[in-house]
Design an enzyme around this catalytic site. Structure first.
Site, PDB file in Angstrom:
ATOM      1  N   ASP A  43       0.865  -1.174   0.000  1.00 35.98           N
ATOM      2  CA  ASP A  43       0.000   0.000   0.000  1.00 35.98           C
ATOM      3  C   ASP A  43       0.902   1.224   0.000  1.00 35.98           C
ATOM      4  O   ASP A  43       1.802   1.339   0.822  1.00 35.98           O
ATOM      5  CB  ASP A  43      -0.885  -0.019   1.248  1.00 35.98           C
ATOM      6  CG  ASP A  43      -1.964   1.049   1.227  1.00 35.98           C
ATOM      7  OD1 ASP A  43      -2.011   1.842   0.273  1.00 35.98           O
ATOM      8  OD2 ASP A  43      -2.755   1.098   2.182  1.00 35.98           O
ATOM      9  N   ASP A  45       0.339   4.609   0.601  1.00 32.26           N
ATOM     10  CA  ASP A  45       0.230   5.489   1.764  1.00 32.26           C
ATOM     11  C   ASP A  45       0.188   4.672   3.048  1.00 32.26           C
ATOM     12  O   ASP A  45      -0.758   3.934   3.287  1.00 32.26           O
ATOM     13  CB  ASP A  45      -1.035   6.354   1.660  1.00 32.26           C
ATOM     14  CG  ASP A  45      -0.947   7.320   0.503  1.00 32.26           C
ATOM     15  OD1 ASP A  45      -0.124   8.234   0.569  1.00 32.26           O
ATOM     16  OD2 ASP A  45      -1.689   7.129  -0.482  1.00 32.26           O
TER      17      ASP A  45
END
Length: 186
Positions: A43, A45
């Site tokens: 992921d 962020d």
């Protein structure tokens, strides 16, 4: 920012539950069937970059970009990078070939391979859009991608009537009111 599937009562280190978009999951399954040795899903962020107050401040460190480049070039590795950001933004920020990208956690009209006319429909000022089809034909994903596009680009009110609600939309620029057949309607 709240991350999908995270335990809001837990510590910042608590594990989030990652749900893969159907098309991304299918692509990764095909990759594994073709003999991939490692599938790595990250992921952007919060994993590759810290969660920061300004989205533009989240940048990949040069050493991390180089590590991701080496992984992406390895024939035994399939690398996927997911993000709540729009697909073109995450592709530009990472900028690597041989990577499976999932923008807006897969809820992008372009990322799902949907016809461009859906963007045109989503950009209309008013109207009723009915998404119909047989089980598994992509109705929920199509609707979610269109709502996600509206939510990012227009200051409007969107009302959905779904059976069942499969994707929850947080208000961004739009106010999204989701109703479920049965519990919310008669």
């Amino acid at each position: 920012p709240e991350r999908a599937g995270s335990d809001s009562g837990g510590s910042a280190r608590s594990q989030a539950i990652l749900t893969l978009p159907r098309r991304l999951s299918e692509r990764l399954t095909r990759e594994l069937a073709e003999g991939a040795g490692l599938v790595l899903i990250l992921d952007y962020d919060g994993t590759l970059t810290p969660i920061v107050s300004s989205p533009d401040a989240a940048k990949l460190a040069p050493s991390l970009r180089e590590t991701l480049r080496r992984l992406a070039e390895n024939p035994m590795v399939r690398l996927a990078i997911l993000s709540g950001r729009p697909l073109p933004d995450i592709k530009a920020r990472v900028g690597l070939e041989n990577v499976v990208y999932g923008g807006c956690h897969g809820l992008e009209i372009e990322g799902l391979g949907l016809p461009p006319v859906l963007r045109t429909l989503a950009e209309q000022d008013r109207g009723l859009i009915l998404v119909t089809g047989v089980t598994g034909s992509g109705k929920s994903s199509t609707l979610a991608a269109m709502i996600s596009h509206i939510n990012r680009t227009k200051a409007v009110k969107v009302v959905t009537i779904e059976d069942p609600i499969e994707f929850l939309h947080k208000d961004n620029r739009a106010i999204v009111i989701q109703r479920e057949l049965g519990g919310d309607t008669e």
